[in-house]
Scaffold this active site. Structure first.
Site, short mmCIF file in Angstrom:
data_model
loop_
_atom_site.label_atom_id
_atom_site.label_comp_id
_atom_site.label_asym_id
_atom_site.label_seq_id
_atom_site.Cartn_x
_atom_site.Cartn_y
_atom_site.Cartn_z
N HIS A 115 0.81 -1.22 0.00
CA HIS A 115 0.00 0.00 0.00
C HIS A 115 0.84 1.28 0.00
O HIS A 115 0.61 2.17 -0.81
CB HIS A 115 -0.94 0.04 1.22
N GLU B 183 2.75 -1.50 7.68
CA GLU B 183 3.75 -1.46 6.61
C GLU B 183 4.96 -0.61 7.00
O GLU B 183 6.09 -0.94 6.66
CB GLU B 183 3.09 -1.01 5.30
N ARG C 158 -23.35 12.97 15.29
CA ARG C 158 -23.87 13.91 14.28
C ARG C 158 -24.97 13.19 13.50
O ARG C 158 -24.80 12.02 13.14
CB ARG C 158 -22.79 14.34 13.29
N ARG D 173 -17.90 20.82 19.84
CA ARG D 173 -19.23 20.23 19.81
C ARG D 173 -20.17 20.84 20.83
O ARG D 173 -21.38 20.61 20.79
CB ARG D 173 -19.11 18.71 20.01
N1 URA Z 1 -12.24 15.12 13.18
C1 URA Z 1 -13.17 14.34 13.77
O1 URA Z 1 -13.06 13.11 13.78
N2 URA Z 1 -14.23 14.97 14.36
C2 URA Z 1 -14.40 16.29 14.33
O2 URA Z 1 -15.40 16.79 14.86
C3 URA Z 1 -13.42 17.08 13.70
C4 URA Z 1 -12.34 16.47 13.13
#
Ligand code: URA
Length: 285
Positions: free
Chosen positions: A17, A87, A175, A229
């Site tokens: 890869h 790897e 989300r 968040r």
């Molecule tokens: N990366 C993530 O995994 N979550 C986020 O909210 C922002 C960047």
């Protein structure tokens, strides 16, 4: 020609890869997720060159303040991170620093702040393939300390604590998915983790920490908070310059500590050794 399906490398050790072979990279490798971030990381090195580019896995190697290092993109999430770590270990790397972006789960972690992971909650799938869920995903203490030292010396805003790593950016991080799909299991996961004093969500640290620990390698992670968040802010450019500076500087610091540790025939970095290094620096300065 590749040897076999079980061992997809060539006689020269070229890995399927990442397209790297032994000698292409030194022991220290920075691991951004984004291939585009590899040249950015290398842009502050003394010298750098593109070594390989295959299937989104981009590797640059070079020197930073005289220290040999490389940067390879992992792609997003545990599956591709495990491929890259597997790897890179085969071609001789043994010290990894994830250099990523993250969503803060605590209000006090502002956009652009760095989060240095001491450990990771294993919400990924890949690390479960390697070890039962009771197995810890912890950063290597010397890499963790080098990251803290780098952040301190550069005077950037940073936090140290537990990270949560998910294989899912949307539903797995609470989300809503397409058309609002969000099973109960993941609804409010960001608040439940915040109550547990988890600092941030990202997607690769747990896989990296578990693999490094199983294989006796070293790993750390530093991420720039591009999302919060709690306040619901998002800025994909926040903290990236600091992130790159801290990651590179951590490699330089770790290199110095490793050199003295090896000179003294010690297996582990100790406060005693660090004091010795500091005394030497004072004497030099
Ligand atoms: N990366 C993530 O995994 N979550 C986020 O909210 C922002 C960047």
């Amino acid at each position: 020609m590749f040897k076999s399906a079980r061992e997809p490398t060539t006689e020269e050790g070229l890995q399927y890869h990442v397209h790297l072979k032994p000698g292409d990279v030194p022991r220290y490798v920075l691991l951004p997720g984004d291939p585009g971030r590899v040249p950015l990381i290398a842009s502050v090195w003394d010298r750098s060159r593109l070594v390989a580019e295959h299937r989104g896995f981009v590797t640059y190697a070079g020197t930073y303040k005289g220290v040999e290092l490389a940067a390879t993109s992992t792609g997003i999430g545990g599956p591709s991170t495990a491929i890259v770590v597997e790897e890179l270990l085969r071609v001789g790397a043994d010290t990894f620093i994830r250099v990523g972006t993250t969503g803060a789960l605590q209000e006090y972690v502002k956009l652009g702040d760095l989060v240095i992971s001491s450990a990771a909650v294993r919400l990924d799938g890949t690390s479960r393939v390697y070890a039962d869920p009771e197995y810890p995903a912890a950063a290597s203490y010397d890499v963790l300390l080098a990251l803290i030292e780098a952040a301190e010396s550069l005077g950037v805003r940073y936090h140290v604590g537990v990270t949560a790593s998910s294989d899912s950016f949307y539903v797995g991080q609470g989300r809503p998915g397409f058309r609002g799909y969000l099973p109960d299991k993941w609804r409010g996961i960001e608040r439940r983790l915040a109550e547990l004093n988890v600092l941030n969500f990202e997607m690769e640290a747990a896989t990296l920490f578990v693999l490094a620990s199983i294989y006796g390698a070293r790993a750390g992670a530093v991420c720039a908070a591009i999302a919060n968040r709690v306040t619901d802010e998002f800025d994909p450019r926040a903290g990236i310059t600091d992130l790159v500076r801290v990651a590179n500087e951590a490699v330089r610091i770790l290199y110095e500590w490793d050199a003295v540790r090896e000179l003294r025939g010690k297996r582990y970095l100790s406060v005693r050794l660090i004091s010795e290094i500091l005394r030497r620096e004072q004497y030099k300065g």
